[in-house]
Design an enzyme around this catalytic site. Structure first.
Site, mmCIF file in Angstrom:
data_model
loop_
_atom_site.group_PDB
_atom_site.id
_atom_site.type_symbol
_atom_site.label_atom_id
_atom_site.label_comp_id
_atom_site.label_asym_id
_atom_site.label_seq_id
_atom_site.Cartn_x
_atom_site.Cartn_y
_atom_site.Cartn_z
ATOM 1 N NE ARG A 1 -11.028 6.810 -6.766
ATOM 2 C CZ ARG A 1 -11.452 7.534 -5.737
ATOM 3 N NH1 ARG A 1 -12.683 8.026 -5.736
ATOM 4 N NH2 ARG A 1 -10.656 7.795 -4.720
ATOM 5 C CG ASP B 1 -4.348 13.958 -3.992
ATOM 6 O OD1 ASP B 1 -4.070 14.580 -2.944
ATOM 7 O OD2 ASP B 1 -4.838 12.801 -3.986
ATOM 8 C CD GLU C 1 -9.167 8.515 8.662
ATOM 9 O OE1 GLU C 1 -9.528 8.479 7.483
ATOM 10 O OE2 GLU C 1 -8.817 9.581 9.220
ATOM 11 C CD GLN D 1 3.998 5.849 1.592
ATOM 12 O OE1 GLN D 1 3.462 6.572 0.753
ATOM 13 N NE2 GLN D 1 3.377 5.487 2.702
HETATM 14 C C1 UD1 Z 1 -7.208 11.036 4.571
HETATM 15 C C2 UD1 Z 1 -7.404 11.222 6.085
HETATM 16 C C3 UD1 Z 1 -8.867 11.607 6.354
HETATM 17 C C4 UD1 Z 1 -9.235 12.861 5.570
HETATM 18 C C5 UD1 Z 1 -8.934 12.654 4.094
HETATM 19 C C6 UD1 Z 1 -9.133 13.941 3.352
HETATM 20 C C7 UD1 Z 1 -5.826 9.702 7.100
HETATM 21 C C8 UD1 Z 1 -5.639 8.390 7.778
HETATM 22 N N1 UD1 Z 1 -7.060 9.993 6.736
HETATM 23 O O1 UD1 Z 1 -8.074 10.000 4.135
HETATM 24 O O2 UD1 Z 1 -9.032 11.849 7.736
HETATM 25 O O3 UD1 Z 1 -10.598 13.171 5.783
HETATM 26 O O4 UD1 Z 1 -7.572 12.247 3.903
HETATM 27 O O5 UD1 Z 1 -9.051 13.697 1.991
HETATM 28 O O6 UD1 Z 1 -4.882 10.446 6.934
HETATM 29 N N2 UD1 Z 1 -0.841 8.944 0.499
HETATM 30 C C9 UD1 Z 1 0.479 8.598 0.389
HETATM 31 N N3 UD1 Z 1 0.910 7.428 0.912
HETATM 32 C C10 UD1 Z 1 0.073 6.592 1.576
HETATM 33 C C11 UD1 Z 1 -1.277 6.947 1.697
HETATM 34 C C12 UD1 Z 1 -1.708 8.139 1.158
HETATM 35 O O7 UD1 Z 1 1.278 9.332 -0.191
HETATM 36 O O8 UD1 Z 1 0.535 5.545 2.042
HETATM 37 C C13 UD1 Z 1 -1.299 10.187 -0.067
HETATM 38 C C14 UD1 Z 1 -2.272 9.949 -1.207
HETATM 39 O O9 UD1 Z 1 -1.606 9.918 -2.439
HETATM 40 C C15 UD1 Z 1 -3.196 11.129 -1.100
HETATM 41 C C16 UD1 Z 1 -3.174 11.486 0.363
HETATM 42 O O10 UD1 Z 1 -2.016 10.882 0.905
HETATM 43 O O11 UD1 Z 1 -2.698 12.237 -1.803
HETATM 44 C C17 UD1 Z 1 -4.400 11.056 1.123
HETATM 45 O O12 UD1 Z 1 -4.590 9.674 0.970
HETATM 46 P P1 UD1 Z 1 -6.029 9.071 0.822
HETATM 47 O O13 UD1 Z 1 -5.908 7.611 0.794
HETATM 48 O O14 UD1 Z 1 -6.748 9.754 -0.261
HETATM 49 O O15 UD1 Z 1 -6.669 9.610 2.164
HETATM 50 P P2 UD1 Z 1 -7.611 8.833 3.114
HETATM 51 O O16 UD1 Z 1 -6.828 7.803 3.832
HETATM 52 O O17 UD1 Z 1 -8.778 8.419 2.364
#
Ligand code: UD1
Ligand code: CA
Length: 453
Positions: A15, A103, A153, A74
């Site tokens: 985004r 972030d 979640e 990853q």
């Molecule tokens: C996650 C949490 C949620 C919380 C929210 C806060 C989990 C399953 N959920 O949500 O409870 O309220 O953050 O913002 O943890 N990232 C990686 N590799 C991956 C996935 C994510 O590096 O495989 C990083 C992303 O770049 C990001 C962060 O982890 O910086 C969070 O990922 P995002 O997908 O935004 O979080 P949610 O799963 O939506």
């Protein structure tokens, strides 16, 4: 106790609609990931593990000078739990692991310290916030005596759970030993088919590890950046705090909303900063320094009593006391002004010393020059320092007077108290106290100017 910090930074950040990986986008002139790493360093982390994926080469290159980072790759983003798992091979066997996000840039060291302090063999710590609109976030599920039992979640939550206002920020501190046990047990059997880091909460409860919850001092500490609007919102919040800090130190800021600080600023007493000023890198402003409107000051030190008038631009400059700069002056890298020097409108100074009390008042270019004390450089004077390949030096000694519109063809020396006549092109040394005149002689001819029919 060993402190390992894991920073998740593998996501794409689609985004942002950018070629730059999201975590390299700046807040206050510094990549978001660098903010996170600096906070981690200030709680004395023993190891910094950064999980990268999208744009990993660009991210790693940007931080290639940081030998304290251990990178984890990853390749496919299979969830936050999967991301942390990528660091297991390098994670300490005991101590605390703090989990942060590249972030979520403005997390404060004090908040991290508080989380770390709550961790023991049988306790982990979780940073939560309460939101009027919790949609999209993982909800904190508590039992009848308010102990945390799990995080659910959004996409897996029941209607009742969706009403919970307390949400997971994602930031947590966990006994490292337990993380080694729990992460391999995560499953992707959920609505998103991801390995959720949040599932370790239920595992903790199962293993009699209690979950302490803490709230940040400011909600903005836990805000993530997913788009340019969120980036701008955090930028403004952060700037307001930085500017306020300067005002607490006694600086008059005429409009706090129109000063931007992108680096570190040290100030003396009674500094005044007018509207639309940007301070970048390391800036030092001595007692009573006055910066007028619309100036950009980068990596420069300005000593007491100096005034920088409107629309001036300083970069890697070293300015002594009681100098007078601008309006519309440009000091480029290596510009050194000694006490009481003046550089006026539309003058450019590069890699040159302007001696005490000397004046370069109007429309001049001074490059690769050493100018002594009490020298007057007339309007439109140019040091011709470059032959297209090489740079040459100009030396102008104390008390010299350079007439307007002089070209000083370097290498060249103008002696002490020497005078150069206006309009001269100086190609040879001018001895002390001599007058150099190097221009075409004026002749007045009888002449009939053509006139139109
Ligand atoms: C996650 C949490 C949620 C919380 C929210 C806060 C989990 C399953 N959920 O949500 O409870 O309220 O953050 O913002 O943890 N990232 C990686 N590799 C991956 C996935 C994510 O590096 O495989 C990083 C992303 O770049 C990001 C962060 O982890 O910086 C969070 O990922 P995002 O997908 O935004 O979080 P949610 O799963 O939506
Ligand atoms: Ca996700």
């Amino acid at each position: 106790m060993k402190i390992d910090v894991v920073v998740l930074a593998a996501g794409q950040g689609s985004r942002m609609k950018s070629d730059l990986p999201k975590v390299l986008h700046p807040i206050a002139g510094k990549p978001m990931l660098a903010h996170v790493l600096d906070s981690a360093r200030s709680v004395k982390a023993d190891a910094l593990h950064v999980v990268v994926g999208h744009g990993s080469d660009l991210v790693k290159n940007h931080f290639s000078h940081c030998s304290d980072i251990t990178w984890a790759m990853q390749a496919e983003q299979k969830g936050t739990g999967h991301a942390v798992k990528m660091t297991l091979g390098n994670l300490s066997a005991s101590g605390v692991t703090l989990i942060l996000y590249g972030d979520v840039p403005l997390i404060q060291a004090s908040t991290l310290q508080a989380l770390i302090e709550r961790v023991s063999d049988d306790q982990m710590a979780l940073l939560t916030v309460t939101m009027a609109d919790p949609s999209g976030y993982g909800r904190i599920v508590r039992d009848e005596i308010l102990r945390v039992t799990s995080i659910i979640e959004q996409k897996d939550a029941s209607a009742a759970q969706l009403k919970i206002n307390e949400v997971n920020t994602g930031i947590m501190a966990v006994p490292s030993e337990k993380l080694h046990q729990w992460l391999p047990l995560l499953s992707s059997d959920n609505a998103q088919g991801e390995y959720y880091l949040t599932d370790v909460i239920a595992m903790a409860v199962e293993d009699d590890v209690s979950v302490a919850t803490l709230h940040p001092e400011f909600a903005q500490e836990t805000y993530g950046v997913n788009n340019r609007a969120q980036q701008a919102e955090l930028e403004r919040w952060h700037q307001a705090r930085l500017v306020n800090e300067l005002m607490v130190q006694g600086v008059t800021v005429l409009d706090p909303a129109r000063l931007d600080i992108r680096g570190s600023v040290r100030v003396g007493r009674d500094v005044v900063i007018d509207a639309n000023v940007i301070l970048q890198g390391e800036v030092v402003l001595g007692d009573g320094v006055h910066i007028e409107a619309n100036c950009i000051i980068k990596n420069s030190a300005i000593a007491a009593g100096t005034r920088v008038k409107a629309f001036s631009h300083l970069e890697d400059a070293d300015v002594a006391e009681a100098c007078d700069i601008g309006p519309y002056a440009r000091l480029r890298p290596g510009a050194v002004l000694q006490d009481g020097a003046k550089v006026g409108n539309f003058c450019e100074v590069k890699k040159s010393v302007i001696g005490a009390g000397s004046k370069v008042n109007h429309l001049s270019y001074i490059g690769d020059a050493t100018i002594g004390k009490n020298v007057n450089i007339g309007a439109g004077t140019i040091t011709c320092n470059y032959d297209g390949v090489n740079k040459f030096k100009t030396e102008i000694k104390d008390g010299a007077f350079i007439g307007s519109n002089t070209s000083l063809v370097a290498p060249v020396i103008v002696g002490a108290d020497a005078t150069v006549a206006a309009g001269s092109t100086i190609t040879k040394e001018v001895e002390d106290a001599k007058l150099a005149v190097a221009r075409g002689k004026q002749v007045n001819l009888k002449w009939q100017r053509p006139s139109k029919a």
